[in-house]
Design a protein around this motif. Structure first.
Motif, short mmCIF file in Angstrom:
data_model
loop_
_atom_site.label_atom_id
_atom_site.label_comp_id
_atom_site.label_asym_id
_atom_site.label_seq_id
_atom_site.Cartn_x
_atom_site.Cartn_y
_atom_site.Cartn_z
N VAL A 92 0.82 -1.22 0.00
CA VAL A 92 0.00 0.00 0.00
C VAL A 92 0.85 1.27 0.00
O VAL A 92 0.37 2.33 -0.39
N GLU A 93 2.10 1.15 0.43
CA GLU A 93 2.98 2.33 0.41
C GLU A 93 3.68 2.51 -0.95
O GLU A 93 4.26 3.54 -1.22
N THR B 177 1.52 4.48 -5.14
CA THR B 177 1.62 5.70 -5.95
C THR B 177 2.80 5.59 -6.92
O THR B 177 2.67 5.91 -8.10
N ASP B 178 3.93 5.10 -6.42
CA ASP B 178 5.07 4.89 -7.31
C ASP B 178 4.68 3.94 -8.45
O ASP B 178 5.06 4.13 -9.59
N GLU C 18 2.40 5.72 -10.87
CA GLU C 18 3.13 6.77 -11.57
C GLU C 18 4.18 6.20 -12.52
O GLU C 18 4.87 6.94 -13.21
N GLU D 205 6.88 4.76 -11.61
CA GLU D 205 8.20 5.10 -11.07
C GLU D 205 8.81 3.98 -10.24
O GLU D 205 9.83 4.18 -9.58
N MET E 71 -8.12 2.64 -5.20
CA MET E 71 -7.25 3.79 -5.45
C MET E 71 -7.51 4.35 -6.85
O MET E 71 -7.63 5.56 -7.02
N ARG F 253 5.77 13.29 -5.33
CA ARG F 253 5.17 11.96 -5.26
C ARG F 253 4.78 11.58 -3.83
O ARG F 253 3.75 10.96 -3.61
N HIS G 10 1.08 10.82 -2.74
CA HIS G 10 0.79 9.52 -2.13
C HIS G 10 -0.01 9.70 -0.83
O HIS G 10 -1.01 9.02 -0.61
N ARG H 256 -3.60 11.04 -1.77
CA ARG H 256 -4.48 10.02 -2.35
C ARG H 256 -4.86 8.97 -1.31
O ARG H 256 -6.01 8.51 -1.29
N ARG I 206 -8.68 8.21 -0.31
CA ARG I 206 -9.24 6.87 -0.45
C ARG I 206 -9.83 6.39 0.87
O ARG I 206 -10.93 5.84 0.92
#
Lengths: 80, 213
Positions: free
Chosen positions: A11-12, A15-16, A19, A21, A47, B192, B196, B199, B203
């Protein structure tokens, strides 16, 4: 093969991941985990839906009085 | 003022503004005004103050037009002016927005409440103990209903300022990471991290909202 990801770590990284990344190796671990974990699949889906819904918040217009004021600012500036 | 307005188009627009062409100005306000207002809101407390910030920013834009050298896009330049005005105003209000994601305060923030995972020492440590419910069961009309939108708005409003600014530009306005970094003067990594956290929190708020209803 690298150590498997735990849900708590995944979950951490989300975003990477979204994206684009995430280093290739981590991306593989991420995909491998997702393919076997219902909870994380649901999380990723939530998400994505959150991001999509957030994109619906745009407004087309600023309030009319605010716009009128801006046009006045412009007229003052132009005539100065 | 489409997203990819060409350089030539931008040049003629700037020339029109310098001439005092009100229609050109109005088109620009229509294109960027709503986003400017929303971004301003992430720096200051009230909608009224945000409107003042936007007004001051436009005045700065007009006064600076002669100095604008087209090294950046007009959009980037306008939003830089806006965020500078908004930042100053926000600081005066005591609502400062540190753009460094590495502030000690937020460093430990987890995307998901740690209690939802099995604890260390458990045979499934770190795996979901209380997994999220799939939203596939939430009908699309509900996901896009006015009520959900209001809940989303509230969730974004409740974010710390810098997270709110970043998610607004990225996910509401659809800017690229690069554009956001450019305007806010932050690194890709910083951007980022803020995105993160933002978001993840939003959520979480939506999940709570759907679970309750």
């Amino acid at each position: 093969m690298a150590r498997a990801l735990r849900c708590m770590e995944l979950v951490e990284l989300i975003t990477d991941y979204l994206e684009g990344e995430l280093p290739r190796r981590d991306r593989k671990r991420f995909d491998a985990h997702i393919s076997e974990c219902d909870g994380c699949r649901a999380y990723l889906d939530q998400m994505r839906r959150t991001i999509r819904a957030t994109g619906r918040l745009t407004e087309d217009q600023i309030p009319e009085p605010a716009k009128q004021k801006l046009l006045e600012v412009f007229q003052d500036w132009a005539s100065a | 003022m489409r997203k990819r307005s060409g350089a030539a188009e931008e040049k003629s627009l700037i020339a029109a503004l310098r001439r005092g062409d009100e229609a050109a100005f109005e088109a620009l306000v229509d294109a960027y005004g709503p986003a400017m207002l929303r971004v301003a809101r992430s720096f200051v407390r009230s909608a009224a103050v945000a409107e003042e910030v936007v007004q001051e920013a436009w005045l700065g834009v007009l006064r600076g037009l002669d100095r604008f050298e087209e090294r950046s896009s007009l959009k980037t330049w306008i939003f830089r002016i806006l965020t500078n005005v908004a930042k100053t105003r926000g600081e005066r209000e005591g609502r400062s927005t540190p753009f460094s994601a590495l502030t000690p305060e937020g460093t430990e923030e987890a995307a998901v409440d740690p209690d939802r995972f099995f604890p260390p020492g458990h045979s499934s440590a770190g795996a979901w103990a209380s997994p999220p419910h799939p939203w596939e069961d939430v009908p699309e009309e509900r996901l896009l209903s006015n009520e959900t939108v209001a809940a989303l708005d509230r969730a974004i409003e409740a974010l710390p300022g810098s997270q709110q600014t970043v998610i607004t530009l990225r996910d509401v306005e659809g800017w690229s990471a690069e554009e956001v970094c450019n305007v806010l003067g932050i690194t890709e990594t910083n951007q980022r991290v803020l995105l993160h956290r933002a978001r993840s929190r939003v959520r979480r708020a939506l999940e709570q909202y759907f679970d309750e209803g």
